[in-house]
Design a protein around this motif. Structure first.
Motif, PDB file in Angstrom:
ATOM      1  N   LYS A   4       4.512 -30.419 -27.862  1.00 54.91           N
ATOM      2  CA  LYS A   4       3.690 -29.422 -27.176  1.00 54.91           C
ATOM      3  C   LYS A   4       4.394 -28.939 -25.905  1.00 54.91           C
ATOM      4  O   LYS A   4       4.497 -27.740 -25.654  1.00 54.91           O
ATOM      5  CB  LYS A   4       2.335 -30.047 -26.841  1.00 54.91           C
ATOM      6  N   GLU A   5       4.908 -29.878 -25.112  1.00 56.98           N
ATOM      7  CA  GLU A   5       5.582 -29.497 -23.873  1.00 56.98           C
ATOM      8  C   GLU A   5       6.792 -28.634 -24.178  1.00 56.98           C
ATOM      9  O   GLU A   5       7.049 -27.643 -23.500  1.00 56.98           O
ATOM     10  CB  GLU A   5       6.002 -30.744 -23.075  1.00 56.98           C
ATOM     11  N   PHE A   6       7.551 -29.005 -25.204  1.00 56.08           N
ATOM     12  CA  PHE A   6       8.743 -28.216 -25.555  1.00 56.08           C
ATOM     13  C   PHE A   6       8.343 -26.771 -25.856  1.00 56.08           C
ATOM     14  O   PHE A   6       8.999 -25.829 -25.415  1.00 56.08           O
ATOM     15  CB  PHE A   6       9.447 -28.834 -26.767  1.00 56.08           C
TER      16      PHE A   6
ATOM     17  N   ARG B  63      10.882 -27.164 -12.292  1.00 58.65           N
ATOM     18  CA  ARG B  63       9.878 -26.115 -12.182  1.00 58.65           C
ATOM     19  C   ARG B  63       8.971 -26.133 -13.404  1.00 58.65           C
ATOM     20  O   ARG B  63       7.749 -26.106 -13.302  1.00 58.65           O
ATOM     21  CB  ARG B  63      10.623 -24.774 -12.090  1.00 58.65           C
ATOM     22  N   GLU B  64       9.582 -26.220 -14.573  1.00 59.34           N
ATOM     23  CA  GLU B  64       8.830 -26.136 -15.825  1.00 59.34           C
ATOM     24  C   GLU B  64       7.991 -27.376 -16.095  1.00 59.34           C
ATOM     25  O   GLU B  64       6.960 -27.290 -16.768  1.00 59.34           O
ATOM     26  CB  GLU B  64       9.796 -25.892 -16.997  1.00 59.34           C
ATOM     27  N   SER B  65       8.437 -28.538 -15.589  1.00 56.75           N
ATOM     28  CA  SER B  65       7.683 -29.765 -15.878  1.00 56.75           C
ATOM     29  C   SER B  65       6.263 -29.665 -15.337  1.00 56.75           C
ATOM     30  O   SER B  65       5.360 -30.343 -15.819  1.00 56.75           O
ATOM     31  CB  SER B  65       8.399 -30.992 -15.307  1.00 56.75           C
TER      32      SER B  65
ATOM     33  N   ALA C  70       4.495 -38.304 -29.063  1.00 62.28           N
ATOM     34  CA  ALA C  70       5.384 -37.416 -29.829  1.00 62.28           C
ATOM     35  C   ALA C  70       4.775 -36.016 -29.910  1.00 62.28           C
ATOM     36  O   ALA C  70       5.456 -35.010 -29.695  1.00 62.28           O
ATOM     37  CB  ALA C  70       5.630 -37.979 -31.228  1.00 62.28           C
ATOM     38  N   TYR C  71       3.490 -35.952 -30.224  1.00 63.75           N
ATOM     39  CA  TYR C  71       2.783 -34.664 -30.268  1.00 63.75           C
ATOM     40  C   TYR C  71       2.892 -33.960 -28.916  1.00 63.75           C
ATOM     41  O   TYR C  71       3.187 -32.768 -28.839  1.00 63.75           O
ATOM     42  CB  TYR C  71       1.319 -34.902 -30.634  1.00 63.75           C
ATOM     43  N   ASP C  72       2.677 -34.733 -27.814  1.00 60.52           N
ATOM     44  CA  ASP C  72       2.728 -34.158 -26.467  1.00 60.52           C
ATOM     45  C   ASP C  72       4.118 -33.640 -26.125  1.00 60.52           C
ATOM     46  O   ASP C  72       4.261 -32.614 -25.454  1.00 60.52           O
ATOM     47  CB  ASP C  72       2.288 -35.187 -25.415  1.00 60.52           C
ATOM     48  N   ARG C  73       5.163 -34.341 -26.574  1.00 58.88           N
ATOM     49  CA  ARG C  73       6.523 -33.874 -26.303  1.00 58.88           C
ATOM     50  C   ARG C  73       6.788 -32.564 -27.030  1.00 58.88           C
ATOM     51  O   ARG C  73       7.398 -31.653 -26.497  1.00 58.88           O
ATOM     52  CB  ARG C  73       7.559 -34.931 -26.693  1.00 58.88           C
TER      53      ARG C  73
END
Lengths: 104, 119, 276
Positions: C176-178, A93-95, C171-174
């Motif tokens: 950000k997603e977190f 869901r979150e992805s 790495a920046y995007d990961r």
């Protein structure tokens, strides 16, 4: 005399070994369920979504099984399994959803 | 020979009335009391973390205050659904999905609904 | 007529495409705007003071505390550690220049190792390169050394540079997603509390804004009764939403730090800090 004894003992042994088999399969059932729940926990961990208490619940399940409380042990395993299933759904869901929250 | 059922039918209302008078909580009242307990319990509902509720101390204000609940949720089932899974109405809701994620049991949610509905 | 329509569609598609090609700098500008609009009475530079920049009553208390800061002992302990030679005779000064005033250089992307290097990670690498045991990352001696180096670095500008490197961007995007993803049984994202929820109360605590978050670590946190690093706080927050925390200095936490620090570019380091 022997006939009388064997009339008691053979059924008794049969009953004992049958009940022995029954408890063996209950613990086998538990182990199979526990292993599956732990594998599910690891799957959730692999995508970074393991919940805080899942491992603890599995630990409690093992402790309950060791004490012979199979009913509780299986309940706890089911609870842990459900946590990992919910976590995987959450990850999916979150992805997609996370992008919608980024301030523009 | 008086029929048993007739006796019960005669006595039942007296007993029920008597139990109310004697202060024994009815099923509803018991549930409402339980609901308040679960709602205020930090490890369970912890609703005060984000909502102003009744006489609860130090309420948070991330969510709306819980007042006029019957007016806001004329359909009780919708209130239950909101507590069970607020993500249905709003996938970005701050409110935890208490039922969907098994944070609270069904029984706890039922009790909370009864309590919240009195506010 | 067909040509006009095709051209118009192409132009519109191009505009949408450009709009969605957010760069870290457009992210950062939007991030800053989100918070400065939410808290219009807070001067931009003041966000490094976290909750105290948006909540006057706790600010007054904090200003009093800052007269005898609870992190002073930690800075002293960190300075003592800094000056102690390793068994091989070398010191931290052989790894870090400027008497430890290097916080402004971290975190950075190491293109050879393909990972984010943080200050605390670099401290332990200095130790192990000189035959010393690595320190635990969340508190204790590491927090003291980090406090000393942060104190030395006060006033340095936060300026993370993302190199022109696809792995660095990833790495920046990961990170950000977190930051924006809900997690844990309670289903909260970092942004839920520190973005949209910033300034609101959870019971008696005011939620701090994420803008400026990494400027003042490590912190003396009253709740801990001691110092803790940024990753210690990451772990604590994850536990609070009933997500399994990651280990301090694990790759994802370093990437989260990378993203968050970039968001603070232009602000100034003011650590170590004191918080509730």
């Amino acid at each position: 005399m022997l006939k009388k004894i064997s009339k008691i003992f053979i059924p008794a042994i049969a009953v004992l070994s049958l009940s022995g088999c029954a408890s063996l399969s209950a613990s086998e059932e538990f182990t199979a369920a526990w292993d599956a729940a732990d594998a599910a926990r690891k799957d959730a961990a692999a995508v970074g979504y393991e919940w805080r208490d899942t491992g603890k619940i599995l630990g409690k399940a093992k402790a309950a099984a060791d004490e012979g409380d199979m009913e509780n042990a299986m309940k706890l395993v089911a609870k842990a399994q459900e946590q990992s299933a919910d976590a995987m759904v959450q990850q999916k869901r979150e992805s997609e959803l996370w992008k919608t929250r980024v301030p523009q | 020979m008086i029929r048993k059922t007739a006796v019960i039918a005669f006595l039942a209302p007296i007993i029920m009335f008597g139990s109310v008078l004697s202060g024994v909580a009815t099923a509803d009242e018991a549930m409402i009391e339980k609901g308040k307990e679960v709602a205020f319990d930090r490890k369970k509902g912890n609703c005060l973390a984000c909502h102003m509720i009744d006489d609860g101390s130090l309420p948070g204000n991330q969510g709306p205050p819980l007042i006029s609940m019957k007016a806001r949720f004329p359909d009780k089932a919708k209130l239950r659904a909101q507590i069970y899974n607020p993500l249905e109405r709003n996938p970005n809701s701050f409110m935890p999905p208490f039922g969907l994620h098994n944070i609270l049991s069904d029984g706890d949610i039922d009790a909370i609904v009864e309590y919240i509905y009195t506010l | 007529m067909k040509k006009v329509i095709v051209t118009l569609v192409a132009l519109m598609t191009a505009t949408v495409w450009i709009g969605t090609q957010a760069s870290p700098e457009t992210d950062r500008a939007a991030f800053e705007k989100f918070f400065t609009q939410k808290f219009p009475n807070t001067p931009t530079a003041d966000f490094v003071n976290g909750v105290y920049s948006i909540h006057a009553p706790s600010r007054a208390q904090w200003e009093e505390i800052e007269e005898f800061p609870p992190y002073e002992l930690s800075i002293d302990a960190g300075k003592t550690e800094w000056n102690k030679a390793f068994a091989n005779g070398k010191t931290y000064a052989d790894c870090f220049e400027n008497e430890g005033a290097v916080r402004g250089s971290y975190p950075y992307w190491d293109s050879d190792r393909k990972e984010v290097i943080t200050l605390e990670l670099a401290v332990n690498e200095c130790r192990t390169a000189n035959g010393e045991e690595p320190l635990k990352y969340s508190k204790g001696k590491m927090a003291d050394i980090s406090a000393y180096m942060s104190y030395q670095s006060r006033g340095q500008e936060i300026n993370v540079v993302i190199p022109d490197d696809a792995d660095a961007m990833a790495a920046y995007d990961r990170g950000k997603e977190f930051f924006y993803s809900k997690r844990g049984q309670l289903n909260f994202s970092c942004f839920d509390c520190h973005g949209g929820g910033a300034g609101s109360m959870v019971r008696a605590d005011t939620l701090s804004p994420a803008y400026g978050h990494t400027s003042h670590f490590p912190v003396y946190r009253s709740k801990w009764g001691g110092m803790g690093t940024l990753h210690r706080r990451f772990g604590g927050c994850n536990k609070q939403v009933r997500a399994k925390p990651f280990k301090s200095q694990s790759p994802i936490y370093r990437e989260l730090e990378y993203f968050l620090t970039y968001m603070n570019n232009g602000l100034v380091y003011n650590g170590p800090g004191a918080r509730k």
